[in-house]
Design a protein around this motif. Structure first.
Motif, PDB file in Angstrom:
ATOM      1  N   LYS A  62       0.898  -1.205   0.032  1.00 32.46           N
ATOM      2  CA  LYS A  62      -0.042   0.184   0.109  1.00 32.46           C
ATOM      3  C   LYS A  62       1.029   1.178  -0.051  1.00 32.46           C
ATOM      4  O   LYS A  62       0.505   2.315  -0.339  1.00 32.46           O
ATOM      5  N   ASP A  63       2.073   1.145   0.442  1.00 37.39           N
ATOM      6  CA  ASP A  63       3.079   2.523   0.577  1.00 37.39           C
ATOM      7  C   ASP A  63       3.671   2.449  -0.730  1.00 37.39           C
ATOM      8  O   ASP A  63       4.488   3.581  -0.967  1.00 37.39           O
ATOM      9  N   SER A  65       5.925   0.144  -1.882  1.00 41.04           N
ATOM     10  CA  SER A  65       7.112  -0.523  -2.342  1.00 41.04           C
ATOM     11  C   SER A  65       6.584  -1.902  -2.833  1.00 41.04           C
ATOM     12  O   SER A  65       5.347  -2.361  -2.698  1.00 41.04           O
ATOM     13  N   TYR A 310       1.021   2.122  -6.850  1.00 45.16           N
ATOM     14  CA  TYR A 310      -0.039   1.668  -5.855  1.00 45.16           C
ATOM     15  C   TYR A 310      -0.563   0.292  -6.530  1.00 45.16           C
ATOM     16  O   TYR A 310      -0.157   0.053  -7.713  1.00 45.16           O
TER      17      TYR A 310
END
Length: 353
Positions: A62-63, A65, A310
Motif C-alpha cells: 500500500k505504500d 514498495s 499503488y
C-alpha cells in the motif's frame, strides 16, 4: 555427376526417419524455435515474472514498495544507508539524529571518565562533586566539543585527554556535515504525494461498466504531464493444469493529462476485448487478481520527474458503487474552487449495466 559430399556424407542425405533430409529437420527445428521466441517476446511481463503464484500476498504494498524480500543479500546492500536515511519518515529521521547525538556524547563522556575527570580543568567549578555530577559535566563538555561551541568553562589537560577532545572535534565536524547533507537531500528530493482512493469500484460507465479509482495531489505544488499505466495481474492455468501469473495491460479512458490541479477518476471501460469482461467477484478472488498502477509526472518546483506506485487487490473493490463528486460547489475568496479531500473515498450505490 556425383552429389556434393561432406565429411559426414552427402549434403542432402536422409537420416532414415520419415524420409526427411537433415536440412529439412534443421529448418523445421529453427522454425519451431523462432515461433517460441516470438511467443515469448509477445508475453506481457511488467517485471515480476510469471513464477510468482503465491495467492496470499500482494505484489505492490500500500505504500508503493515492492513486496519482494531478497535472500543472501550483502550487509551494506541490505542497509543501503543513504537511501534509508533519505526516504525514512521525518519523525523517525529526527528521532534517529537525536538518539545518535545523545549516544555520541554519552560515549565520549564515558571515555573522558576513563581517562580521569581530573584532566578536565574547571569541571569541579560547574558540576557537583559526585560521580553522576562529574559524568554530566563531561557530557556537557562533550556536547560543546562535538558542536565546536566551546564556552571555555571546562578545558582538557594532558596528552590523552587533549587527543580525545581533538578526535571528538573532528568527529563533530564530519557528523554535522553529513547531517546537513542529509537534511538538504531530504528537502530537495521531489516526491509525488499522490493520494489514492481506499478502494476501487465497478461502476456503470456510459452504456457499459467500468473499473475505476480516484487520485489527487495532496500538496500545493503542481504536477504536469501526468500519465498513468495500469496492469492487471492474475493467475491463469497452463494446458497441463499448472498455475502461472499473467499480466494484461488495461486500456484507460484517459491515461494522460497535461495539468493535475484537481482530482482525477481513472476509468477502464470493460468492453468485449477487456480482460475483465464478464468477470465476477468470485472469479477475481480465485485468480488472485491485483491491479498494479504506475504514475509518472513532472514536478514543477524542481522540474524533475516523479513517480508513484499503488495497487488494488480483488478484495479492495466495491461492486455497484460510484464515486461522489469532490467539488463542494463553494468558492474561496470568490474565485478558487473548493475540493474536499475527505470525500476522496466516498461512494454511492450505482446499479451495474
Amino acid at each position: 555427376m556425383k552429389p556434393k559430399t561432406t565429411d559426414s556424407g552427402p549434403a542432402n542425405a536422409s537420416d532414415g526417419r520419415d524420409g526427411w533430409s537433415i536440412e529439412q529437420r534443421l529448418a523445421d527445428r529453427h522454425q519451431g524455435n523462432s515461433t517460441l521466441v516470438e511467443q515469448e517476446e509477445k508475453r506481457e511481463d511488467i517485471g515480476f515474472g510469471t513464477k510468482i503464484n503465491d495467492a496470499s500476498s500482494r505484489l505492490v504494498n500500500k505504500d508503493g514498495s515492492f513486496n519482494v524480500v531478497r535472500a543472501h543479500q550483502g550487509f551494506w546492500n541490505q542497509i543501503n544507508l543513504y537511501h534509508t536515511l533519505i526516504t525514512m519518515p521525518w519523525p523517525k529521521f529526527v528521532a534517529l539524529v537525536f538518539t545518535f547525538y545523545i549516544s555520541s556524547n554519552t560515549l565520549f563522556a564515558s571515555l573522558y571518565g576513563l581517562l580521569g575527570y581530573e584532566n578536565l580543568i574547571g569541571l569541579g567549578n560547574v558540576t557537583p562533586h559526585t560521580t553522576f555530577g562529574r559524568f554530566m559535566g563531561a557530557f556537557f563538555f562533550s556536547s560543546q566539543t562535538l558542536t565546536t561551541v566551546g564556552y571555555g568553562h571546562i578545558s582538557p589537560m594532558g596528552y590523552w585527554t587533549s587527543t580525545l577532545a581533538a578526535i571528538e572535534s573532528m568527529f563533530g565536524l564530519l557528523l554535522f556535515a553529513m547531517a546537513t547533507g542529509l537534511m538538504y537531500g531530504r528537502f530537495s528530493r521531489p516526491v509525488a504525494s499522490i493520494r489514492y482512493s481506499a478502494t476501487s469500484v465497478f461502476a456503470p460507465y456510459l452504456d457499459i461498466n467500468g473499473w475505476m479509482f480516484r487520485i489527487i495531489n495532496q500538496r500545493t505544488n503542481q504536477l504536469i504531464d501526468v500519465q498513468v499505466e495500469v496492469s492487471l495481474s492474475r493467475l491463469d492455468r497452463k494446458p497441463d493444469g499448472s498455475l502461472y501469473r499473467r499480466y494484461y495491460p488495461l486500456k484507460l479512458e484517459r491515461s494522460k493529462v497535461s495539468f493535475f490541479p484537481a482530482n482525477w477518476t481513472l476509468v477502464h471501460p470493460i468492453t468485449d476485448d477487456s480482460p475483465l469482461y464478464g468477470c465476477t467477484a468470485e472469479q477475481l478472488a480465485e485468480s488472485d487478481t491485483e491491479f498494479l498502477i504506475l504514475l509518472r509526472g513532472v514536478e514543477d518546483t524542481f522540474n524533475q520527474a516523479v513517480h508513484s506506485r499503488y495497487s488494488y487487490r480483488f478484495d479492495e473493490i466495491r461492486w455497484g458503487q460510484k464515486f461522489i463528486p469532490m467539488f463542494s460547489g463553494n468558492q474561496v475568496n470568490g474565485r478558487a474552487t473548493l475540493i474536499d479531500l475527505d470525500q476522496l473515498d466516498e461512494t454511492m450505490p450505482a446499479p451495474l449495466n
